[in-house]
Design a protein around this motif. Structure first.
Motif, PDB file in Angstrom:
ATOM      1  N   GLY A  30      83.989  59.326  68.176  1.00  0.00           N
ATOM      2  CA  GLY A  30      83.261  60.504  67.722  1.00  0.00           C
ATOM      3  C   GLY A  30      82.231  60.168  66.663  1.00  0.00           C
ATOM      4  N   LYS A  31      82.542  59.204  65.768  1.00  0.00           N
ATOM      5  CA  LYS A  31      81.577  58.808  64.745  1.00  0.00           C
ATOM      6  C   LYS A  31      80.382  58.076  65.363  1.00  0.00           C
ATOM      7  CE  LYS A  31      85.078  58.342  61.121  1.00  0.00           C
ATOM      8  NZ  LYS A  31      85.770  57.407  60.190  1.00  0.00           N
ATOM      9  N   LEU A  32      80.662  57.296  66.397  1.00  0.00           N
ATOM     10  CA  LEU A  32      79.567  56.569  67.045  1.00  0.00           C
ATOM     11  C   LEU A  32      78.647  57.494  67.837  1.00  0.00           C
ATOM     12  CD1 LEU A  32      81.515  53.427  68.362  1.00  0.00           C
ATOM     13  CD2 LEU A  32      79.997  53.559  66.372  1.00  0.00           C
ATOM     14  N   HIS A  35      74.723  60.304  66.862  1.00  0.00           N
ATOM     15  CA  HIS A  35      73.266  60.146  66.909  1.00  0.00           C
ATOM     16  C   HIS A  35      72.632  61.303  67.685  1.00  0.00           C
ATOM     17  CE1 HIS A  35      73.764  56.146  65.261  1.00  0.00           C
ATOM     18  NE2 HIS A  35      74.658  55.879  66.212  1.00  0.00           N
ATOM     19  N   ASP A  36      71.353  61.533  67.411  1.00  0.00           N
ATOM     20  CA  ASP A  36      70.643  62.651  68.038  1.00  0.00           C
ATOM     21  C   ASP A  36      70.395  62.427  69.522  1.00  0.00           C
ATOM     22  OD1 ASP A  36      70.591  63.854  65.576  1.00  0.00           O
ATOM     23  OD2 ASP A  36      68.601  63.039  65.057  1.00  0.00           O
ATOM     24  N   ASN A  37      70.295  61.167  69.929  1.00  0.00           N
ATOM     25  CA  ASN A  37      69.974  60.898  71.322  1.00  0.00           C
ATOM     26  C   ASN A  37      71.198  60.907  72.236  1.00  0.00           C
ATOM     27  OD1 ASN A  37      71.116  58.658  70.197  1.00  0.00           O
ATOM     28  ND2 ASN A  37      69.648  57.175  71.057  1.00  0.00           N
ATOM     29  N   VAL A  38      72.358  61.260  71.711  1.00  0.00           N
ATOM     30  CA  VAL A  38      73.568  61.347  72.536  1.00  0.00           C
ATOM     31  C   VAL A  38      73.584  62.697  73.239  1.00  0.00           C
ATOM     32  CG1 VAL A  38      76.078  61.343  72.526  1.00  0.00           C
ATOM     33  CG2 VAL A  38      74.824  59.801  71.009  1.00  0.00           C
ATOM     34  N   VAL A  42      78.390  64.429  76.349  1.00  0.00           N
ATOM     35  CA  VAL A  42      79.261  63.403  75.738  1.00  0.00           C
ATOM     36  C   VAL A  42      80.046  64.000  74.576  1.00  0.00           C
ATOM     37  CG1 VAL A  42      79.297  61.185  74.532  1.00  0.00           C
ATOM     38  CG2 VAL A  42      77.748  61.539  76.470  1.00  0.00           C
ATOM     39  N   HIS A  43      79.382  64.821  73.757  1.00  0.00           N
ATOM     40  CA  HIS A  43      80.081  65.492  72.656  1.00  0.00           C
ATOM     41  C   HIS A  43      81.184  66.404  73.189  1.00  0.00           C
ATOM     42  CE1 HIS A  43      77.540  64.151  69.352  1.00  0.00           C
ATOM     43  NE2 HIS A  43      76.492  64.290  70.162  1.00  0.00           N
ATOM     44  N   TYR A  44      80.916  67.083  74.276  1.00  0.00           N
ATOM     45  CA  TYR A  44      81.917  67.983  74.856  1.00  0.00           C
ATOM     46  C   TYR A  44      83.137  67.198  75.341  1.00  0.00           C
ATOM     47  CZ  TYR A  44      84.137  71.229  78.091  1.00  0.00           C
ATOM     48  OH  TYR A  44      85.049  72.006  78.757  1.00  0.00           O
ATOM     49  N   VAL A  45      82.877  66.068  76.034  1.00  0.00           N
ATOM     50  CA  VAL A  45      83.990  65.261  76.559  1.00  0.00           C
ATOM     51  C   VAL A  45      84.812  64.670  75.415  1.00  0.00           C
ATOM     52  CG1 VAL A  45      84.563  63.194  77.878  1.00  0.00           C
ATOM     53  CG2 VAL A  45      82.808  64.769  78.711  1.00  0.00           C
ATOM     54  N   LEU A  46      84.121  64.145  74.383  1.00  0.00           N
ATOM     55  CA  LEU A  46      84.850  63.575  73.254  1.00  0.00           C
ATOM     56  C   LEU A  46      85.665  64.632  72.518  1.00  0.00           C
ATOM     57  CD1 LEU A  46      82.248  61.067  71.737  1.00  0.00           C
ATOM     58  CD2 LEU A  46      84.366  60.535  72.947  1.00  0.00           C
TER      59      LEU A  46
END
Length: 333
Positions: A30-32, A35-38, A42-46
């Protein structure tokens, strides 16, 4: 699904998550992903994975087992560990503690293990089911030596005693052989006849280090000129027992990490006398220190005494001792 939510998932959270760093790994991911370009996906899955760490851990374990199974790595590791390594370690422990019953038990197990190896060379057992045979063999061999099942007792009664022992001449009757008392083949509640053996407690005494600083008897001799003796003492009740078990052990000069195993009466109503001497070139070696260790202290839920110091006579110094009582009882002739 209800069974999984109510039983399996709580068990995984309580027992597996403390052992597997799933939560910390997901937090690092989650810390990795800050970034704005993620992508948002991906945020939803994590976020979903971080909310279900038990499911991630269980899925990872099942996936790992499946991959290892398909690649034969699991069978390659599991079979030798269960069928050979674990029983071998248990057998060596039984031999070290002189446990005749357990030693005979594992002797029969490895006889069965050898006979199975012979059958594997004669019959195509492994080739008939290469995927599942290692697991079947591991389960069967585990049932033979596991303390709960002790399947080797069944094998001994159904196969070894009626068929194998007479062929090898190990039974009570044979071709021209008279009956004999064989304590390694006669079965009395187990594989060893204990009627002629004595139950003892095993005490291990380790002389860690001897230090002599000064004293009249030392006469400025270096510590390398000292040695220690161990002797067993008992009261009148145990004199008959200790008549053949009494010991007097002498260490080498400047003893360090010298270990001695002593068999004492199960009542622990005995003592161990430790004495320290100075080696003389001529004449009698003078005693400069001594101590008496009362083994009855072990009856007070004590298993080990460390740093037992000696009382020095006419000088000063120290002898560091570890006195350890083994949990298992042994049998001696």
């Amino acid at each position: 699904m209800d069974v999984y939510k109510t039983n399996i998932r709580p068990a995984v959270e309580a027992q597996l998550l403390p052992l597997i760093p799933v939560v910390s790994a997901l937090n690092e991911l989650g810390k990795l992903a800050t970034h704005d370009n993620v992508p948002v996906q991906v945020h939803y899955v994590l976020g979903f994975l971080q909310n279900h760490p038990a499911d991630v851990a269980l899925f990872g374990i099942i996936s790992t087992i499946y991959v290892l199974h398909r690649s034969f790595l699991l069978a390659f590791v599991l079979e030798p560990v269960i069928t050979a390594l674990i029983p071998a370690i248990s057998a060596f422990r039984a031999i070290e503690h002189q446990q005749l019953v357990e030693t005979g038990f594992f002797l029969l197990y490895f006889v069965s293990f050898g006979l199975l190896k012979v059958l594997e060379h004669i019959l195509p057992l492994r080739e008939s089911s290469p995927f599942f045979y290692p697991y079947i063999k591991s389960a069967v061999m585990l049932a033979l030596y596991h303390p709960t099942t002790q399947g080797i007792s069944l094998v001994n009664g159904l196969f070894f005693e009626p068929y194998l022992y007479p062929i090898l001449g190990l039974g009570t009757t044979g071709s021209g052989r008279e009956k004999r008392n064989n304590t390694t083949a006669k079965k009395v509640d187990s594989f060893v006849d204990l009627s002629n053996l004595h139950k003892v407690k095993v005490v291990t005494v380790t002389v860690r280090e001897v230090t002599v600083t000064e004293g009249e008897e030392v006469d400025e001799k270096p510590p390398s000129q000292t040695y220690a003796t161990l002797a067993t003492l008992s009261n009148q009740a145990n004199r008959k027992f200790c008549s053949y078990e009494a010991i007097k052990f002498k260490t080498g000069l400047n003893p360090k990490n010298v270990k001695k195993t002593i068999h004492v009466h199960p009542s622990l109503d005995s003592q161990i006398a430790v004495s320290l001497y100075v080696k003389e070139t001529f004449g009698t070696d003078p005693k400069i220190g001594s101590a008496v260790i009362d083994l009855s202290n072990f009856s007070k839920m004590t298993k080990k005494m460390s740093n037992v110091l000696l009382d020095f006579e006419g000088g000063s110094g120290s002898v560091l001792l570890d006195v350890c009582l083994q949990d298992e009882e042994a049998y001696i002739e």
